[in-house]
Enzyme design. Sequence first.
Site, PDB file in Angstrom:
ATOM      1  N   SER A   1      -9.867   1.129   7.537  1.00  0.00           N
ATOM      2  CA  SER A   1      -9.238   1.190   6.216  1.00  0.00           C
ATOM      3  C   SER A   1      -8.900  -0.156   5.594  1.00  0.00           C
ATOM      4  CB  SER A   1      -7.983   2.055   6.275  1.00  0.00           C
ATOM      5  OG  SER A   1      -8.331   3.402   6.498  1.00  0.00           O
TER       6      SER A   1
ATOM      7  N   LYS B   1       0.833  -1.193   0.000  1.00  0.00           N
ATOM      8  CA  LYS B   1       0.000   0.000   0.000  1.00  0.00           C
ATOM      9  C   LYS B   1       0.870   1.247   0.000  1.00  0.00           C
ATOM     10  CE  LYS B   1      -3.654   2.237   2.765  1.00  0.00           C
ATOM     11  NZ  LYS B   1      -4.509   2.092   3.967  1.00  0.00           N
TER      12      LYS B   1
ATOM     13  N   SER C   1      -9.065   3.397   3.493  1.00  0.00           N
ATOM     14  CA  SER C   1      -8.035   3.965   2.646  1.00  0.00           C
ATOM     15  C   SER C   1      -7.255   2.910   1.853  1.00  0.00           C
ATOM     16  CB  SER C   1      -7.061   4.785   3.495  1.00  0.00           C
ATOM     17  OG  SER C   1      -6.375   3.966   4.422  1.00  0.00           O
TER      18      SER C   1
END
Length: 470
Positions: A177, A77, A153
Amino acid sequence: MNDDATALAEAIASGRLTAAAAMEAAIAAGEARGPLGAIVFTAPALGRAAAERIDAMSADAAPRATMPFAGVPTLAKDLGGPFAGLPVAAGSRTRPRLDGAPDSELASRFRAAGLCPFGLTTSPEFGLSLASEPAAGPASRNPLAPGRSAGGSSGGAAAAVAAGIVAIAHATDAGGSIRVPAACCGLVGLKPGRGSVPGGPAYGNHVGGLASEFAVCRSVRDAATAFRAIAGGVRGPFPPPAFAPPDVDAPLRIGLLTETGADLPTDPKRSEAVDAAGRALERLGHRLVPLRYEAVAPMVLASGRIFAGIVAVNLTELAARLCLDLSLAENVTQAVAENGRAMSAAEIWALMREMILVGHDLWQIFEGIDILLTPMLASAPRPLGSFPHDHRDIDLHFRRMLAFAPLAPLANVSGFPALTLPFGEDRDGLPLPVQLLAPMGGEARLLALAAPLEAEGRWRHRHPVAGLTP
């Protein structure tokens, strides 16, 4: 289950597929599905080199025998602990994408499990949204409905896994997230309990204790295997935490939270999925304990407020430490940072104290139950653009997020582990996710309970994993 990271690892181990071929398939799939906006940065040479190292090992060699995902391509990520060779920019134009950071402890464990990273997935700027649509681009689209968000996210990670570009991807969770994108895209999302998974040294702050790092997965068995490979204390003078083996043969008390009241409207189909999951667990011999929303409402509201405050302070400190030029940041980001700068030490201390009290109050709920079963989202995945960042009304921004995933921050503020998985689909073919929460150290129990829910077969992945024959 024949379309997950475990199946891909088995194909590589058996010789039906080489790690190099799996990597080429993943790279090609990432390029072909570029319009999804799942991937923000690629390093194909890095991935190919990692795959070649796996292929160079004998299948029965001791090092490879300890790698449950030997040769499986993955993505990191663009936020969180760094992976060497994959420079993080946190979805922001304030940070140059500079290489040179070594592996975090978690990244080294990903590699030790045999995972081969070759790129970074899209994140909103500094993880401040439940949609992954940063101004720096690209916007992550939901592979199940491209006009809708993949969540945030870790939306890029979820989009990549749901689309089959990779079978498993690194993700982080400070306010839902991991779980929100997994819920949007029909995946399994485990948010480990505080301290269960290492994040240091460079990411050791963990956003004041809110954040956990782990992965989004296509199956419960992948999540269980990854957790066994990655969990445990960091190297140092303290022993790793002890995780009690799950006892799910004995009847458990399942707190069933579906009565949400006017203050927490939830789409009826999503509440019905929670009821259905409860009945499925009841058929397995567990006992349902009905809970009204009023039992957790004060904690839910406090968690949203605590999350907003700690995230603001964390961003302010990060910007100062890294000398970020926040004039280049999105409007919402600038406003959040200004809010953090305006907070006094006493206000910050009060937030930390209230955070501890939320954890204590949730423990009190677990005096009468073993697992809490709740909705994960209040509605279907939102259309693209539902969480705009071109304004400075941070109260509105955080209210929008809490309205979409009202029960997400509770696990982060309390530190408790939580897991989401799909349990059916709505009339538009979008997942109906449920959430399971457990007391600290309860990750194994969550995974053990999630497995029979998954086995009911109420959800099927739409896109096969690259490299595996459908």
